[in-house]
Design an enzyme around this catalytic site. Structure first.
Site, mmCIF file in Angstrom:
data_model
loop_
_atom_site.group_PDB
_atom_site.id
_atom_site.type_symbol
_atom_site.label_atom_id
_atom_site.label_comp_id
_atom_site.label_asym_id
_atom_site.label_seq_id
_atom_site.Cartn_x
_atom_site.Cartn_y
_atom_site.Cartn_z
ATOM 1 N N SER A 101 0.826 -1.199 0.000
ATOM 2 C CA SER A 101 0.000 0.000 0.000
ATOM 3 C C SER A 101 0.873 1.266 0.000
ATOM 4 O O SER A 101 1.646 1.471 -0.921
ATOM 5 C CB SER A 101 -0.968 -0.089 1.192
ATOM 6 O OG SER A 101 -1.947 0.902 1.134
ATOM 7 N N ASP A 151 -10.703 -3.577 -4.762
ATOM 8 C CA ASP A 151 -9.920 -2.744 -3.850
ATOM 9 C C ASP A 151 -10.578 -1.369 -3.714
ATOM 10 O O ASP A 151 -10.695 -0.634 -4.694
ATOM 11 C CB ASP A 151 -8.493 -2.608 -4.411
ATOM 12 C CG ASP A 151 -7.529 -1.980 -3.407
ATOM 13 O OD1 ASP A 151 -7.965 -1.104 -2.641
ATOM 14 O OD2 ASP A 151 -6.351 -2.368 -3.414
ATOM 15 N N HIS A 182 -8.192 -4.703 -0.660
ATOM 16 C CA HIS A 182 -6.866 -4.113 -0.453
ATOM 17 C C HIS A 182 -5.956 -5.003 0.409
ATOM 18 O O HIS A 182 -4.776 -4.743 0.525
ATOM 19 C CB HIS A 182 -7.048 -2.731 0.207
ATOM 20 C CG HIS A 182 -5.856 -1.836 0.076
ATOM 21 N ND1 HIS A 182 -5.343 -1.439 -1.140
ATOM 22 C CD2 HIS A 182 -5.060 -1.253 1.010
ATOM 23 C CE1 HIS A 182 -4.288 -0.641 -0.943
ATOM 24 N NE2 HIS A 182 -4.097 -0.517 0.355
HETATM 25 C C1 MLT Z 1 -1.370 5.998 -0.135
HETATM 26 O O1 MLT Z 1 -1.778 6.957 0.510
HETATM 27 O O2 MLT Z 1 -0.183 5.770 -0.361
HETATM 28 C C2 MLT Z 1 -2.407 5.074 -0.688
HETATM 29 O O3 MLT Z 1 -3.652 5.638 -0.650
HETATM 30 C C3 MLT Z 1 -2.432 3.775 0.029
HETATM 31 C C4 MLT Z 1 -2.714 3.969 1.497
HETATM 32 O O4 MLT Z 1 -3.837 4.296 1.853
HETATM 33 O O5 MLT Z 1 -1.819 3.780 2.282
#
Ligand code: MLT
Length: 200
Positions: A101, A151, A182
């Site tokens: 992520s 996701d 996710h």
């Molecule tokens: C980010 O902010 O890098 C992406 O949205 C993934 C997350 O939520 O960490």
């Protein structure tokens, strides 16, 4: 940056672990071990705080990225990797970045936007951050990434964009698709593990 270093066996892989939003340097340790039980693990904690959650760069709401923070934190992470690699006498090209992520997003940004010797990455549920300012070749890069059709955080267009950004500069990209969301599933972990075992 806070980090954990755990030395593995000589023939084990060298994995850099980068957690998702709200994780820390311990979050992906079990996953790293699962990917290769003999691996050397270097796991970082993101330095940015969002309502008590650790991240690798700032954002101003879901997928509203703070690009100044992104560039600063990417430089910081690269410096840390360089310094620790030097201290431990590990060539930078031997590391495989493993990110989930938010951690996958900064790893992808590092590959796309910095001319570092890092070559390989396992990216669980990454997305394009919309930055495409470089055109150096990525033909020495190998990337495995996973996409969940359901996701709620990663829009399909955004992961398609990331794949396009990597491929148009000749990175080798292997994609694992599922109907999941996710979260990291056992199926994708096993696929990533198999991919990793074939990497040289
Ligand atoms: C980010 O902010 O890098 C992406 O949205 C993934 C997350 O939520 O960490």
């Amino acid at each position: 940056m806070h980090s954990i270093f755990q030395e593995g066996s000589k023939k084990g892989k060298k994995l850099i672990l980068l957690h998702g939003t709200g994780g820390d340097e311990t979050s992906l340790m079990d996953i790293g071990r699962y990917l290769d039980e003999e691996a050397t693990l270097l796991s970082f904690r993101g330095t940015v705080q969002e309502e008590g959650m650790n991240r690798f760069f700032k954002r101003n709401g879901l997928n509203q990225f703070d690009y100044e923070s992104l560039e600063q934190e990417t430089d910081r992470l690269l410096r840390e990797i360089q310094q620790i690699s030097q201290e431990k006498a590990i060539p930078i090209s031997e590391w495989v970045m493993v990110g989930y992520s938010n951690g996958a997003n900064i790893a992808a940004h590092l590959l796309l936007e910095r001319t570092a010797a890092l070559r390989q990455a396992i990216l669980f549920h990454p997305m394009s951050l919309g930055v495409d300012s470089q055109d150096f070749s990525l033909k020495d890069k190998q990337v495995w990434l996973s996409v969940g059709a359901n996701d709620p955080i990663v829009p399909k267009a955004s992961v398609d964009k990331l794949v396009e950004q990597l491929k148009k500069r000749d990175a080798r990209v292997s994609i694992f698709k599922s109907q999941q969301g996710h979260q990291i599933t056992l199926d994708e972990l096993n696929d990533a593990k198999k991919w990793l075992s074939q990497m040289k």
